[in-house]
Design a protein around this motif. Structure first.
Motif, PDB file in Angstrom:
ATOM      1  N   ASN A   1       0.836  -1.201   0.000  1.00  0.00           N
ATOM      2  CA  ASN A   1       0.000   0.000   0.000  1.00  0.00           C
ATOM      3  C   ASN A   1       0.867   1.246   0.000  1.00  0.00           C
ATOM      4  OD1 ASN A   1      -2.483  -1.354   0.083  1.00  0.00           O
ATOM      5  ND2 ASN A   1      -2.259  -1.683   2.274  1.00  0.00           N
ATOM      6  N   ALA A   2       0.370   2.278  -0.643  1.00  0.00           N
ATOM      7  CA  ALA A   2       1.034   3.580  -0.629  1.00  0.00           C
ATOM      8  C   ALA A   2       0.313   4.461   0.401  1.00  0.00           C
ATOM      9  CB  ALA A   2       0.990   4.201  -2.021  1.00  0.00           C
ATOM     10  N   LEU A   3       0.572   5.741   0.391  1.00  0.00           N
ATOM     11  CA  LEU A   3      -0.003   6.646   1.380  1.00  0.00           C
ATOM     12  C   LEU A   3      -1.509   6.818   1.257  1.00  0.00           C
ATOM     13  CD1 LEU A   3       2.748   9.403   1.296  1.00  0.00           C
ATOM     14  CD2 LEU A   3       2.446   7.600   2.996  1.00  0.00           C
ATOM     15  N   ARG A   4      -2.037   6.748   0.067  1.00  0.00           N
ATOM     16  CA  ARG A   4      -3.465   6.975  -0.153  1.00  0.00           C
ATOM     17  C   ARG A   4      -4.218   5.652  -0.198  1.00  0.00           C
ATOM     18  NH1 ARG A   4      -3.463   9.001  -5.373  1.00  0.00           N
ATOM     19  NH2 ARG A   4      -5.676   9.423  -5.196  1.00  0.00           N
ATOM     20  N   ALA A   5      -5.498   5.687   0.153  1.00  0.00           N
ATOM     21  CA  ALA A   5      -6.330   4.483   0.126  1.00  0.00           C
ATOM     22  C   ALA A   5      -6.429   3.928  -1.296  1.00  0.00           C
ATOM     23  CB  ALA A   5      -7.716   4.809   0.654  1.00  0.00           C
ATOM     24  N   ASP A   6      -6.449   2.615  -1.405  1.00  0.00           N
ATOM     25  CA  ASP A   6      -6.568   1.927  -2.694  1.00  0.00           C
ATOM     26  C   ASP A   6      -5.462   2.312  -3.667  1.00  0.00           C
ATOM     27  OD1 ASP A   6      -8.929   0.626  -1.845  1.00  0.00           O
ATOM     28  OD2 ASP A   6     -10.133   2.358  -2.458  1.00  0.00           O
ATOM     29  N   THR A   7      -4.288   2.640  -3.140  1.00  0.00           N
ATOM     30  CA  THR A   7      -3.142   3.018  -3.952  1.00  0.00           C
ATOM     31  C   THR A   7      -1.984   2.098  -3.610  1.00  0.00           C
ATOM     32  OG1 THR A   7      -3.869   5.309  -3.953  1.00  0.00           O
ATOM     33  CG2 THR A   7      -1.600   4.920  -4.595  1.00  0.00           C
TER      34      THR A   7
ATOM     35  N   THR B   1       3.066   5.243  -8.434  1.00  0.00           N
ATOM     36  CA  THR B   1       2.034   4.408  -7.820  1.00  0.00           C
ATOM     37  C   THR B   1       0.888   4.210  -8.816  1.00  0.00           C
ATOM     38  OG1 THR B   1       0.762   6.260  -6.901  1.00  0.00           O
ATOM     39  CG2 THR B   1       2.550   5.383  -5.534  1.00  0.00           C
ATOM     40  N   PHE B   2      -0.032   3.348  -8.458  1.00  0.00           N
ATOM     41  CA  PHE B   2      -1.286   3.253  -9.201  1.00  0.00           C
ATOM     42  C   PHE B   2      -2.391   2.978  -8.201  1.00  0.00           C
ATOM     43  CE2 PHE B   2      -0.238  -1.252  -9.122  1.00  0.00           C
ATOM     44  CZ  PHE B   2      -1.460  -1.882  -8.994  1.00  0.00           C
ATOM     45  N   ASP B   3      -3.597   3.359  -8.583  1.00  0.00           N
ATOM     46  CA  ASP B   3      -4.732   3.098  -7.716  1.00  0.00           C
ATOM     47  C   ASP B   3      -5.798   2.340  -8.501  1.00  0.00           C
ATOM     48  OD1 ASP B   3      -6.190   5.020  -9.223  1.00  0.00           O
ATOM     49  OD2 ASP B   3      -5.552   6.605  -7.869  1.00  0.00           O
ATOM     50  N   THR B   4      -6.863   1.988  -7.830  1.00  0.00           N
ATOM     51  CA  THR B   4      -7.888   1.178  -8.473  1.00  0.00           C
ATOM     52  C   THR B   4      -8.869   2.000  -9.292  1.00  0.00           C
ATOM     53  OG1 THR B   4      -9.165   1.220  -6.438  1.00  0.00           O
ATOM     54  CG2 THR B   4      -7.744  -0.687  -6.795  1.00  0.00           C
ATOM     55  N   HIS B   5      -8.692   3.298  -9.334  1.00  0.00           N
ATOM     56  CA  HIS B   5      -9.542   4.167 -10.155  1.00  0.00           C
ATOM     57  C   HIS B   5      -8.819   4.387 -11.483  1.00  0.00           C
ATOM     58  CE1 HIS B   5     -11.740   4.722  -6.488  1.00  0.00           C
ATOM     59  NE2 HIS B   5     -10.625   5.082  -5.890  1.00  0.00           N
ATOM     60  N   HIS B   6      -9.404   3.896 -12.554  1.00  0.00           N
ATOM     61  CA  HIS B   6      -8.724   3.959 -13.845  1.00  0.00           C
ATOM     62  C   HIS B   6      -9.732   4.131 -14.971  1.00  0.00           C
ATOM     63  CE1 HIS B   6      -9.744  -0.211 -12.918  1.00  0.00           C
ATOM     64  NE2 HIS B   6      -9.882  -0.397 -14.214  1.00  0.00           N
ATOM     65  N   ARG B   7      -9.166   4.333 -16.162  1.00  0.00           N
ATOM     66  CA  ARG B   7     -10.005   4.514 -17.347  1.00  0.00           C
ATOM     67  C   ARG B   7     -10.702   3.202 -17.700  1.00  0.00           C
ATOM     68  NH1 ARG B   7      -7.008   6.690 -22.262  1.00  0.00           N
ATOM     69  NH2 ARG B   7      -5.747   4.872 -21.901  1.00  0.00           N
ATOM     70  N   PRO B   8     -11.961   3.268 -18.077  1.00  0.00           N
ATOM     71  CA  PRO B   8     -12.674   2.056 -18.482  1.00  0.00           C
ATOM     72  C   PRO B   8     -11.945   1.345 -19.619  1.00  0.00           C
ATOM     73  CG  PRO B   8     -14.201   3.894 -18.254  1.00  0.00           C
ATOM     74  CD  PRO B   8     -12.815   4.458 -18.130  1.00  0.00           C
ATOM     75  N   GLY B   9     -11.858   0.036 -19.521  1.00  0.00           N
ATOM     76  CA  GLY B   9     -11.193  -0.755 -20.549  1.00  0.00           C
ATOM     77  C   GLY B   9      -9.689  -0.840 -20.400  1.00  0.00           C
ATOM     78  N   GLN B  10      -9.131  -0.144 -19.419  1.00  0.00           N
ATOM     79  CA  GLN B  10      -7.687  -0.159 -19.185  1.00  0.00           C
ATOM     80  C   GLN B  10      -7.409  -0.725 -17.797  1.00  0.00           C
ATOM     81  OE1 GLN B  10      -5.396   0.632 -21.509  1.00  0.00           O
ATOM     82  NE2 GLN B  10      -7.107   0.992 -22.877  1.00  0.00           N
ATOM     83  N   PRO B  11      -6.265  -1.401 -17.628  1.00  0.00           N
ATOM     84  CA  PRO B  11      -5.938  -1.884 -16.284  1.00  0.00           C
ATOM     85  C   PRO B  11      -5.550  -0.697 -15.390  1.00  0.00           C
ATOM     86  CG  PRO B  11      -4.122  -2.302 -17.777  1.00  0.00           C
ATOM     87  CD  PRO B  11      -5.258  -1.764 -18.615  1.00  0.00           C
ATOM     88  N   PRO B  12      -5.691  -0.833 -14.086  1.00  0.00           N
ATOM     89  CA  PRO B  12      -5.326   0.272 -13.197  1.00  0.00           C
ATOM     90  C   PRO B  12      -3.833   0.595 -13.279  1.00  0.00           C
ATOM     91  CG  PRO B  12      -5.872  -1.678 -11.925  1.00  0.00           C
ATOM     92  CD  PRO B  12      -6.221  -1.967 -13.344  1.00  0.00           C
ATOM     93  N   TRP B  13      -3.029  -0.357 -13.668  1.00  0.00           N
ATOM     94  CA  TRP B  13      -1.586  -0.149 -13.771  1.00  0.00           C
ATOM     95  C   TRP B  13      -1.176   0.177 -15.214  1.00  0.00           C
ATOM     96  CZ3 TRP B  13      -0.932  -4.334 -16.856  1.00  0.00           C
ATOM     97  CH2 TRP B  13      -1.790  -5.413 -16.652  1.00  0.00           C
TER      98      TRP B  13
END
Length: 162
Positions: free
Chosen positions: A44-50, A97-109
């Motif tokens: 985990n990073a500093l922010r939630a879901d990151t 970092t990456f989080d779980t909020h991402h563009r539709p159709g793309q992986p979060p990473w």
């Protein structure tokens, strides 16, 4: 939204055939015949879901955790190109970092370059599982096969076997 962990670990192209992803964690038995296992999870990073990296753990089947190392995405250049293109400041909590909020159709990473991570995983596992990266994939047809037993010889009157 989903982390898409199985796809992330598939992107790493780890050579361990005896492996699985459970939830957001990768488990493998890199060397057969030993009680040692490998577990890779996201840190985990500093922010939630990151997420800011991976944590590799060597587990003993009877003794539990033996060793662990954290591999930060920043240290291995995983998101350097993406963050440079987006002009994300190095001192930002979003950098590397990456989080779980991402563009539709793309992986979060999206935009990850996993070569540095893969090399670091290879170096780490070489210590605990020597030869695991050079071991060829086991031949699945080399299992037990049925053999026909020849019929016993029959001795007839006259003493000759037929």
């Amino acid at each position: 939204m989903s982390l898409q962990a199985p796809e992330f670990f598939a992107e790493l192209c780890l050579p361990f055939t005896d492996s699985t992803v459970v939830g957001n964690t990768y488990y493998a038995t890199p060397a057969t015949g030993t009680p040692l296992r490998l577990r890779i999870g996201f840190t985990n990073a500093l922010r939630a879901d990151t997420y800011g990296g991976l944590r590799l753990t060597v587990l003993h089947a009877h003794r539990g955790e033996i060793d662990a190392v954290a591999l930060n995405f920043v240290d291995h250049g995983t998101f350097h190109r993406r963050d440079e293109a987006r002009r994300t400041p190095v001192n930002s909590s979003r950098y590397g970092t990456f989080d779980t909020h991402h563009r539709p159709g793309q992986p979060p990473w999206e935009g990850a370059v996993t070569t540095g991570l893969r090399d670091a995983i290879e170096q780490y596992t070489a210590v605990w599982f020597p030869g695991a990266w050079t071991t060829p994939t086991p031949n699945r047809t080399a299992s037990r096969t049925a053999h026909q037993t020849p019929a016993p010889l029959t001795i007839h009157k006259g003493g000759r076997a037929r």
